[in-house]
Design an enzyme around this catalytic site. Structure first.
Site, PDB file in Angstrom:
ATOM      1  N   ASP A 185     -44.159 -34.045  59.300  1.00  0.00           N
ATOM      2  CA  ASP A 185     -43.123 -33.336  60.061  1.00  0.00           C
ATOM      3  C   ASP A 185     -41.761 -33.992  59.880  1.00  0.00           C
ATOM      4  OD1 ASP A 185     -44.340 -35.537  61.452  1.00  0.00           O
ATOM      5  OD2 ASP A 185     -43.138 -34.996  63.200  1.00  0.00           O
ATOM      6  N   GLU A 186     -40.744 -33.202  60.065  1.00  0.00           N
ATOM      7  CA  GLU A 186     -39.363 -33.676  60.188  1.00  0.00           C
ATOM      8  C   GLU A 186     -38.921 -34.586  59.036  1.00  0.00           C
ATOM      9  OE1 GLU A 186     -38.425 -33.521  64.885  1.00  0.00           O
ATOM     10  OE2 GLU A 186     -39.568 -35.293  64.299  1.00  0.00           O
ATOM     11  N   VAL A 187     -39.310 -34.264  57.838  1.00  0.00           N
ATOM     12  CA  VAL A 187     -38.802 -35.025  56.696  1.00  0.00           C
ATOM     13  C   VAL A 187     -37.325 -34.671  56.519  1.00  0.00           C
ATOM     14  CG1 VAL A 187     -38.953 -35.351  54.203  1.00  0.00           C
ATOM     15  CG2 VAL A 187     -41.043 -35.196  55.589  1.00  0.00           C
TER      16      VAL A 187
END
Lengths: 554, 554
Positions: free
Chosen positions: B334-336
């Site tokens: 997530d949230e790279v």
């Protein structure tokens, strides 16, 4: 004068460590100081005849200095302080002195004085060379506040207890005389031990008033001498009551910690629980649909047009006045539902028979209840509707008014010349934002959404919208925990450390800055944890030990 | 077929007492039954060679029947049941039987099977005449679920343990095979005992997956054999770690309670903590302003273009696969933050040297980490961005995708043919609504406001927006506790009983009704309290003992 002192204090905030509330005047150094193993607190001759509660406070402080075991909230938790404290002097003595001419009363007696007579001022001096530290004050209550501040100076690392910011020179006194916390013990019950535990925490941040909303429509847990049937029938169970002995325990525990107990018997609304013992006293008792008759279930309001009810309640307040030594008692007065009385045949019959209006019988009822309190030497406190929604000639201007609906209402109360306690839902309600609790309502959210963050409460300005000549009407303020969705299970985390934010606003004055406050509030929270208060974490631990690094624009 | 069974069950809800989650098929009577002092649980010959964890479950159940001491949630708490139970038969025996041909494995082994192979079905029969009650199943896991249901039938009043609704006939099995609870132990640390305590509570409502978000950018508390430097440098302190022995304790404790442990090592984002041991592995480590590089402080992402990093992380996942017996491991995803890599000179140099895109090296990185898991016999699980924001050819359709941003994203994931676990913030995030925690931000509120009430979570439809042929892609769902503002202090009250709402949605299927669920959920909450779980009260106690009377339109 008071405000300018607060500004001076906030200007130095960058160097302030764990002090909360921030002293009104403070200078700190950068020298470490160790607590000597032989450290002890002594009383100067001026404190001759010191009361037992002061001795107890001294012993508690001496113990906590060694048992708090609070590591500094920095990377390494104090490992970086070793070289500084190994070179530091040892502090062996703290002396407590009363100013010349001071009368030596107990902390409890000082805390229970009428609000305008309380003296919480103190000075604290902690030299860095190991010579004795000193607290001076004009009252044992001031000495006690100074002890609380002294206790916040110390950290622990591998067995050494030390300060990092000596010499310390503090002159301190509260910006506002009233700094409270309300707990509702009627929606859900709290054991005496939960209340004592909450008082311990409140005392750590110099809160001086426990506003005990002890009864409500859901239950009447208070055993009042002469009126014991109310709890016998209206408490949730025989175990879920506060006996006179419990009340004494709470009052004396609070008093010894500088906290007065303002009890509230909410009338004439919020009184369905009276009906369990006295069904004839209550209009619209458990009437349906409840939403037509009350803000929440069950409906039920005292039949204030009935002289028997009026005299009973006046007598109840006389008995309450005997139980509680505070100079203040709240008679409530919020959310009176006129439809309940409009639909009540008995009330309508009484009004028709006498030709009186509901407002005039409410005025008579208030004259009776407040008269009973005034006769007992008490000052009545009420919720805001009593002055904003009703025209009650019986309300003396001595009455203290708590604003709860909105802080926007403060101006109107002050315009009528009443003294004000800030307790507004839009800043100080701890229960907001946790969703709705009414059944059969999937989309229900909290009526006072959103959650009131400590940051938001902290930005409150007690004097907003007021004229300078009204400032003296503001006595202070409080956070409030209404307990429809609270119990001992979540008492600590829903209250702490959030309620510390109002404690600082009303001690240190407006103008605090959330950014410099955050590391100090972490410290409050961690120290409370060390004393067994289950505070929530304000941030990830990563942030807590790296002041500022989790700020929005870091 | 499954759905119609659920509808049958919900149709009978008016007569259902404390069962949670609601069985898929249920008939109840109105006859009381007492538990005999000599009550015992026996194993039929079909359970020959029963595993130790089944014996332990039997002993726990036998103990809890006598120690829960849960009074019925009605006025009088059971006083009104005395005449009924005094005339009731005594139940002396509950027999557990496995269906003919069943293999006898441990509860743990059954719980850790690949998700599509788990068998949790059981039948429960409790006659009202005192003849033996029976649980039958095809697996020890099914027997265990039946024991859990059996335990919810009983109340206590003045020493008598009794049921009020016999005969009971239940046929039960979950609507969805995955019913989880996520705990983040990286933002703030939780002791092993807190995790075990949470597993106890989860097991009471038949949750079968503990999604352990064990590490994140703030800390790396997991000691992984061969990779111990990560915790040695990345844990908050040497005390705030999970040793391999701790992990074994948690896995076996969970397994014995029918719960599998899905561990998550979130990569390549959320990995600043890797930099404490391996600074070279992490791009934008603690870069400022953090908001340009990460969703929250500190910034830091694995240098996925670096082959050394890729091989190290693949090796780490091989080691993780050895530690955790579950068939599933989450690699996060997530949230790279692409800006982190855009601004990282090393990553840019590597991309320039090879001519590869960030997406293609992310694909290679994923091939390596997922390859390591597949080689160890594991099924990778990922957060939704891995399939919605990136075009990663390395992601096999066997990958399980957790939707967290919004339930609106489920359809897109299913359209790509991936299996889905519902974990969406708009229904299942337990942390929402508690205000912001980022510093220097007085107006900050929770990004996922408002608070997700149990009522709202309970109305979730797992199959919304999907076509019938996509239904089988839905494995289930979970509540999630992200712990920026949580610690052991508020673990119980922020999770319970709220997380029971998804446990019922994914066991009993959609279509539940909050109005009939509320009294049962009170029961869950009070029974958890009796077992030491500090649940919040859903309502004032007045309401809890008066089913329906606090409904909106009562």
């Amino acid at each position: 004068m008071l405000l300018s002192a607060a500004i001076v204090a906030f200007a130095t905030a960058a160097r302030v460590h764990a002090l909360w509330p921030l002293p009104r005047s403070l200078s700190e150094g950068t020298t470490a100081l160790r607590l000597a193993p032989a450290f002890h607190i002594t009383l100067a001759p001026s404190v001759h005849g010191a009361p037992a509660d002061l001795y107890e406070a001294i012993l508690r402080t001496e113990t906590q200095l060694w048992t708090d075991d609070l590591g500094r909230l920095v990377i390494g938790r104090g490992a970086g302080d070793v070289s500084a404290f190994e070179a530091a002097a040892h502090l062996s003595e703290l002396t407590l002195e009363l100013d010349a001419g001071s009368t030596v009363l107990s902390i409890t007696e000082e805390a229970q004085k009428p609000i305008e007579q309380r003296n919480e001022a103190y000075t604290l001096s902690v030299p860095s060379n190991g010579s004795a530290a000193t607290i001076t004050a004009s009252s044992t209550l001031g000495l006690f506040r100074g002890l609380t501040t002294f206790g916040q100076l110390w950290y622990e690392y591998e067995g050494t207890v030390y300060a990092v910011n000596t010499p310390v020179e503090i002159e301190d006194s509260p910006a506002y005389p009233y700094r409270g916390l309300l707990l509702d013990t009627a929606r859900n019950y709290f054991a005496v031990s939960d209340i004592l535990h909450t008082i311990d925490a409140a005392s750590m941040v110099k809160i001086n008033e426990f506003h005990w909303h002890v009864v409500d429509s859901q239950s009447f847990p208070l055993e009042v001498p002469g009126y014991t049937e109310l709890a016998a029938y209206g408490a949730y169970s025989p175990q879920m009551v506060y006996t006179p002995s419990d009340v004494e325990t709470i009052i004396s525990y609070a008093g010894a910690r500088g906290i007065d107990v303002l009890v509230e018997i909410d009338t004439p609304g919020h009184t369905a629980a009276f009906a369990d013992a006295h069904p004839d006293f209550v209009a619209c008792n458990q009437a349906r649909p409840w939403a037509d008759f009350a803000a929440e279930p069950p409906a039920g309001q005292l039949r204030l047009a009935n002289d028997t009810v009026k005299e009973y309640v006046a007598g109840l307040f006389s008995a309450i006045a005997e139980m509680f030594p505070s100079s203040m008692v709240s008679t409530g007065g919020d959310e009176v539902n006129t439809n309940c009385y409009d639909q009540d045949p008995e009330t309508q019959a009484l009004l028709n028979a006498t030709g009186l209006t509901l407002e005039s019988v409410y005025d008579d009822f208030t004259a009776a209840t407040h008269g009973a309190l005034v006769a007992a030497g008490k000052t009545p406190a009420v919720w805001e509707e009593m002055v904003l929604d009703w025209n009650l000639t019986s309300l003396s201007n001595e009455t203290i008014v708590l604003v709860w609906i909105s802080s926007d209402d403060v101006k109107a109360v002050a315009d009528k010349g009443f003294r004000v306690i800030h307790a507004a839902s839009n800043y100080f309600y701890l229960d907001c934002g946790a969703g709705g609790w009414v059944g059969d309502y999937p989309a229900g959210n909290s009526w006072c959404d959103p959650f009131k963050t400590w940051q938001y409460s902290y930005t409150f300005d007690p004097l907003a919208n007021l004229t300078a000549d009204q400032y003296s009407l503001i006595l202070g303020g409080q956070h409030n925990l209404w307990t429809e969705q609270s119990s001992p299970s979540n008492l600590d985390p829903i209250v702490w450390p959030r309620a510390a934010s109002s404690a600082e606003v009303f001690w240190s004055g407006a103008g605090g800055n959330v950014t410099s406050a955050l590391p100090r509030l972490h410290d409050v929270s961690f120290r409370m944890q060390q004393r067994g208060i289950h505070t929530i974490p304000l941030q990830p631990y990563w942030c807590a030990i790296r002041p500022d690094e989790c700020d929005l624009n870091w």
